[in-house]
Design a protein around this motif. Structure first.
Motif, PDB file in Angstrom:
ATOM      1  N   THR A  35      -7.347 -15.705  -6.029  1.00 59.09           N
ATOM      2  CA  THR A  35      -7.426 -14.213  -6.528  1.00 59.09           C
ATOM      3  C   THR A  35      -7.651 -13.095  -5.596  1.00 59.09           C
ATOM      4  N   ILE A  36      -6.945 -12.010  -5.753  1.00 57.20           N
ATOM      5  CA  ILE A  36      -6.792 -10.978  -4.701  1.00 57.20           C
ATOM      6  C   ILE A  36      -7.541  -9.777  -5.303  1.00 57.20           C
ATOM      7  N   LYS A  37      -7.905  -8.726  -4.493  1.00 54.64           N
ATOM      8  CA  LYS A  37      -8.160  -7.606  -5.252  1.00 54.64           C
ATOM      9  C   LYS A  37      -7.305  -6.486  -4.878  1.00 54.64           C
ATOM     10  N   LEU A  38      -6.499  -5.703  -5.965  1.00 56.03           N
ATOM     11  CA  LEU A  38      -5.653  -4.829  -5.890  1.00 56.03           C
ATOM     12  C   LEU A  38      -6.076  -3.431  -6.045  1.00 56.03           C
ATOM     13  N   TYR A  39      -5.870  -2.403  -5.092  1.00 58.86           N
ATOM     14  CA  TYR A  39      -6.495  -1.028  -5.377  1.00 58.86           C
ATOM     15  C   TYR A  39      -5.195  -0.235  -5.652  1.00 58.86           C
ATOM     16  N   LEU A  40      -5.185   0.435  -6.700  1.00 61.47           N
ATOM     17  CA  LEU A  40      -4.195   1.469  -7.302  1.00 61.47           C
ATOM     18  C   LEU A  40      -4.425   2.567  -6.389  1.00 61.47           C
ATOM     19  N   ALA A  41      -3.683   2.846  -5.149  1.00 63.15           N
ATOM     20  CA  ALA A  41      -3.756   3.847  -4.120  1.00 63.15           C
ATOM     21  C   ALA A  41      -3.322   5.071  -4.853  1.00 63.15           C
ATOM     22  N   PHE A  42      -2.487   5.256  -6.085  1.00 64.93           N
ATOM     23  CA  PHE A  42      -2.131   6.434  -6.478  1.00 64.93           C
ATOM     24  C   PHE A  42      -2.507   6.925  -7.904  1.00 64.93           C
ATOM     25  N   GLU A  43      -3.671   6.266  -8.190  1.00 64.78           N
ATOM     26  CA  GLU A  43      -4.334   6.574  -9.360  1.00 64.78           C
ATOM     27  C   GLU A  43      -5.900   7.308  -9.090  1.00 64.78           C
ATOM     28  N   GLU A  44      -6.182   8.008  -9.984  1.00 62.14           N
ATOM     29  CA  GLU A  44      -7.484   8.833  -9.549  1.00 62.14           C
ATOM     30  C   GLU A  44      -8.606   8.017  -9.489  1.00 62.14           C
ATOM     31  N   GLU A  59       0.784  -1.269  -0.222  1.00 67.18           N
ATOM     32  CA  GLU A  59       0.107   0.137  -0.064  1.00 67.18           C
ATOM     33  C   GLU A  59       0.828   1.317   0.022  1.00 67.18           C
ATOM     34  N   ARG A  60       2.275   1.118   0.334  1.00 68.62           N
ATOM     35  CA  ARG A  60       3.012   2.270   0.259  1.00 68.62           C
ATOM     36  C   ARG A  60       3.544   2.808  -0.684  1.00 68.62           C
ATOM     37  N   TRP A  61       3.442   1.897  -1.844  1.00 69.46           N
ATOM     38  CA  TRP A  61       4.300   2.285  -3.109  1.00 69.46           C
ATOM     39  C   TRP A  61       3.138   1.961  -4.539  1.00 69.46           C
ATOM     40  N   ILE A  62       2.423   0.910  -4.269  1.00 70.05           N
ATOM     41  CA  ILE A  62       1.426   0.603  -5.478  1.00 70.05           C
ATOM     42  C   ILE A  62      -0.034   0.686  -4.900  1.00 70.05           C
ATOM     43  N   GLY A  63       0.056   0.049  -3.829  1.00 69.20           N
ATOM     44  CA  GLY A  63      -1.606   0.013  -3.237  1.00 69.20           C
ATOM     45  C   GLY A  63      -1.819  -1.192  -2.440  1.00 69.20           C
ATOM     46  N   PRO A  64      -2.946  -1.222  -1.591  1.00 67.33           N
ATOM     47  CA  PRO A  64      -3.150  -2.323  -0.679  1.00 67.33           C
ATOM     48  C   PRO A  64      -3.959  -3.452  -1.454  1.00 67.33           C
ATOM     49  N   TRP A  65      -3.922  -4.768  -1.191  1.00 75.13           N
ATOM     50  CA  TRP A  65      -4.590  -5.795  -1.624  1.00 75.13           C
ATOM     51  C   TRP A  65      -5.565  -6.490  -0.465  1.00 75.13           C
ATOM     52  N   GLU A  66      -6.344  -7.206  -0.857  1.00 71.97           N
ATOM     53  CA  GLU A  66      -7.185  -7.963  -0.187  1.00 71.97           C
ATOM     54  C   GLU A  66      -7.524  -9.095  -0.645  1.00 71.97           C
ATOM     55  N   ILE A 114       2.297   3.003 -20.849  1.00 73.96           N
ATOM     56  CA  ILE A 114       2.668   2.125 -19.707  1.00 73.96           C
ATOM     57  C   ILE A 114       3.818   2.191 -19.010  1.00 73.96           C
ATOM     58  N   GLY A 115       4.857   1.913 -19.902  1.00 74.19           N
ATOM     59  CA  GLY A 115       6.456   2.069 -19.517  1.00 74.19           C
ATOM     60  C   GLY A 115       6.759   3.129 -18.362  1.00 74.19           C
ATOM     61  N   PRO A 116       6.200   4.476 -18.540  1.00 76.38           N
ATOM     62  CA  PRO A 116       6.463   5.391 -17.672  1.00 76.38           C
ATOM     63  C   PRO A 116       5.868   5.377 -16.190  1.00 76.38           C
ATOM     64  N   GLY A 117       4.592   4.418 -16.454  1.00 72.61           N
ATOM     65  CA  GLY A 117       3.998   4.188 -15.108  1.00 72.61           C
ATOM     66  C   GLY A 117       4.472   3.237 -14.339  1.00 72.61           C
ATOM     67  N   PRO A 135      -8.756   2.895  -8.312  1.00 67.16           N
ATOM     68  CA  PRO A 135      -9.610   1.830  -8.838  1.00 67.16           C
ATOM     69  C   PRO A 135      -9.007   0.454  -8.259  1.00 67.16           C
ATOM     70  N   GLY A 136      -9.949  -0.607  -8.152  1.00 68.67           N
ATOM     71  CA  GLY A 136      -9.252  -1.881  -7.748  1.00 68.67           C
ATOM     72  C   GLY A 136      -9.674  -3.027  -8.799  1.00 68.67           C
ATOM     73  N   PHE A 137      -8.818  -4.080  -9.013  1.00 63.14           N
ATOM     74  CA  PHE A 137      -9.196  -4.805  -9.937  1.00 63.14           C
ATOM     75  C   PHE A 137      -8.722  -6.203  -9.467  1.00 63.14           C
ATOM     76  N   LYS A 138      -9.182  -7.291  -9.960  1.00 62.68           N
ATOM     77  CA  LYS A 138      -8.885  -8.575  -9.477  1.00 62.68           C
ATOM     78  C   LYS A 138      -7.660  -9.322  -9.989  1.00 62.68           C
ATOM     79  N   VAL A 139      -6.732  -9.630  -9.222  1.00 63.07           N
ATOM     80  CA  VAL A 139      -5.397 -10.005  -9.736  1.00 63.07           C
ATOM     81  C   VAL A 139      -5.092 -11.912  -9.411  1.00 63.07           C
TER      82      VAL A 139
END
Length: 164
Positions: free
Chosen positions: A56-65, A41-48, A124-127, A68-72
């Motif tokens: 399958t987990i759900k990752l939330y992109l904490a630094f995006e507008e 969660e400190r660098w990309i986002g938390p997951w549950e 994608i690369g810069p992200g 958003p969360g998506f399944k991984v």
């Protein structure tokens, strides 16, 4: 502006995007930052969810507008050296892997986005440069980078790597 380092590498299946970073910690501590939600969660986002292979987990992109969360899906995991996941989003079906090695007390990280789409590599690369630099900064206790220093500034670096 940070200097981009990623490479679009041809493979038998298409192209992989690869980036490398050095983390100033032991491999076991670096592994925590890659796999434990309170650290991710400190660098990309938390997951549950359940963090096991085949789950399958759900990752939330904490630094995006909108954060958003998506399944991984967790495809492979060999602690503390290797993890591979696949996003289960129709618009972002990404196959991502991180390899960790520990030469001389630091951890070397290699990130691979398998079968990367060369037509979108400029976005994608810069992200990924940003997220991995953010990981290094957080682990080192340095200030987090500013995304505006990465995009669109690094777009042309990546677009120049597109196959002709």
């Amino acid at each position: 502006m940070p200097i981009p380092t990623g490479r679009l590498v041809p493979t038998d299946q298409g192209y992989d995007l690869t980036l490398q970073r050095t983390l100033p910690v032991a491999i076991e501590h670096a592994w925590d930052y890659i796999t434990e939600s309170q650290f991710t969660e400190r660098w990309i986002g938390p997951w549950e969810g359940v963090g096991d292979v085949g789950e399958t987990i759900k990752l939330y992109l904490a630094f995006e507008e909108g954060k958003p969360g998506f399944k991984v899906e967790i495809l492979e995991c060999q602690a503390p050296e290797h993890v591979r996941v696949k996003t289960l989003d129709d618009t972002l079906p990404w196959d991502l892997a991180i390899e960790l090695t520990q030469p001389e007390g630091q951890t070397e990280l290699q990130f691979t986005m398998r079968d990367a789409d060369p037509s979108t590599i400029g976005e994608i690369g810069p992200g990924w440069e940003y997220y991995l630099d953010q990981l290094v900064a957080i682990v080192a206790g340095d200030p987090a980078p500013d995304f505006d220093d990465y995009f669109p500034a690094q777009r042309s670096y990546y677009e120049d790597q597109r196959p002709s």
